[in-house]
Design an enzyme around this catalytic site. Structure first.
Site, short mmCIF file in Angstrom:
data_model
loop_
_atom_site.label_atom_id
_atom_site.label_comp_id
_atom_site.label_asym_id
_atom_site.label_seq_id
_atom_site.Cartn_x
_atom_site.Cartn_y
_atom_site.Cartn_z
N SER A 4 -56.59 65.85 -30.04
CA SER A 4 -56.07 67.14 -29.58
C SER A 4 -57.15 68.22 -29.68
O SER A 4 -58.11 68.09 -30.43
CB SER A 4 -54.87 67.57 -30.43
OG SER A 4 -53.89 66.56 -30.45
N1 SAH Z 1 -53.42 63.51 -33.80
C1 SAH Z 1 -54.44 62.75 -33.11
C2 SAH Z 1 -54.27 62.77 -31.61
C3 SAH Z 1 -53.00 62.16 -31.17
S1 SAH Z 1 -53.01 61.52 -29.53
C4 SAH Z 1 -55.82 63.20 -33.52
O1 SAH Z 1 -55.95 64.14 -34.32
O2 SAH Z 1 -56.79 62.57 -33.06
C5 SAH Z 1 -51.47 60.68 -29.63
C6 SAH Z 1 -51.54 59.38 -30.38
O3 SAH Z 1 -50.21 58.92 -30.51
C7 SAH Z 1 -52.31 58.28 -29.66
O4 SAH Z 1 -53.30 57.78 -30.52
C8 SAH Z 1 -51.25 57.22 -29.37
O5 SAH Z 1 -51.75 55.90 -29.45
C9 SAH Z 1 -50.25 57.51 -30.47
N2 SAH Z 1 -48.89 57.04 -30.21
C10 SAH Z 1 -48.20 57.01 -29.03
N3 SAH Z 1 -46.97 56.52 -29.23
C11 SAH Z 1 -46.86 56.24 -30.55
C12 SAH Z 1 -45.81 55.71 -31.36
N4 SAH Z 1 -44.62 55.37 -30.84
N5 SAH Z 1 -46.05 55.55 -32.68
C13 SAH Z 1 -47.25 55.90 -33.21
N6 SAH Z 1 -48.28 56.39 -32.50
C14 SAH Z 1 -48.08 56.57 -31.18
#
Ligand code: SAH
Length: 209
Positions: free
Chosen positions: A49
């Site tokens: 993000s």
């Molecule tokens: N907070 C992160 C960015 C998040 S991007 C950072 O600081 O880098 C969103 C993330 O959510 C992705 O890595 C994706 O793989 C994950 N994601 C998507 N669906 C998910 C689920 N059901 N459970 C856990 N993670 C999930």
């Protein structure tokens, strides 16, 4: 960012200045790390993000008083470490619980764990592999939940795992456009839902999708 009025508390400002975002990025993107925008995490289709979004979410969560925190969507591990730095500052004794962060993509689980370890946050952050839409019942309740991917509606399992008076931030929307970030506060059987801002997050996935 401070100039833009986004960071209001000293703790959040200090955490953002302490954590080096470049250490949570693929090597070839490190020069871009201080651009205030989301950046791709390899070819996974997922992104780290933008710093201002992490700042807004961490501020809104209000992490005072040693909250038990769950993040859904660890990605690179960056946001989890920013929260851990607010909760358990590097220069203090470790007196608050570790941030629990769930990630569904096994490759990113390894990446986030490596980043958390190499930056010295493995004593304050746990990266767990799993479907975060189901929460982490064995460690519930949580005082704060940050959902870092967009859900079609507020995931009931996560509401159930909030403590009384606990708060969750969750982007809601089925499309990349038109998502809205909500703050959900649990008050008995009721939920107080507050709209914060329009956002664009990757979708919350299920296994196999
Ligand atoms: N907070 C992160 C960015 C998040 S991007 C950072 O600081 O880098 C969103 C993330 O959510 C992705 O890595 C994706 O793989 C994950 N994601 C998507 N669906 C998910 C689920 N059901 N459970 C856990 N993670 C999930």
């Amino acid at each position: 960012m401070k100039a833009r009025g986004l960071i209001k508390t000293a703790e959040v400002e200090r955490a953002l200045l302490t954590i080096r975002r470049e250490e949570f990025l693929p090597k070839e993107l490190r020069e871009e790390s201080y651009l205030d925008c989301p950046l791709p995490l390899f070819d996974t289709g997922q992104t780290i993000s933008a710093p201002h979004m992490v700042a807004i979410m961490v501020e809104s969560l209000d992490l005072k008083g040693c909250p038990r925190v769950l993040e859904v969507g660890a990605g690179s591990g960056y946001a989890a470490c920013v929260m851990a730095e607010v909760i358990n500052p590097t220069d203090g004794e470790l007196k608050c619980p570790k941030v629990q962060s769930i990630e569904i993509d096994p490759f990113l689980v390894k990446f986030a764990r490596a980043n958390v370890r190499s930056t010295g946050y493995d004593n304050r952050v746990d990266i767990i592999e799993g479907d975060g839409a189901l929460g982490l019942p064995e460690m519930a309740p949580f005082d704060r939940i940050m959902v870092s991917a967009a859900a079609p509606s507020v995931p009931q399992a996560l509401v159930d795992q909030l403590s009384e008076g606990g708060r969750m931030l969750v982007p809601i929307g089925t499309n990349i456009w038109g998502q809205r970030l909500y703050s959900i506060k649990k008050l008995g059987n009721e939920q107080k839902k507050e709209f914060l801002l329009d956002v664009a997050f990757v979708p919350l996935r299920r296994y196999g999708r």
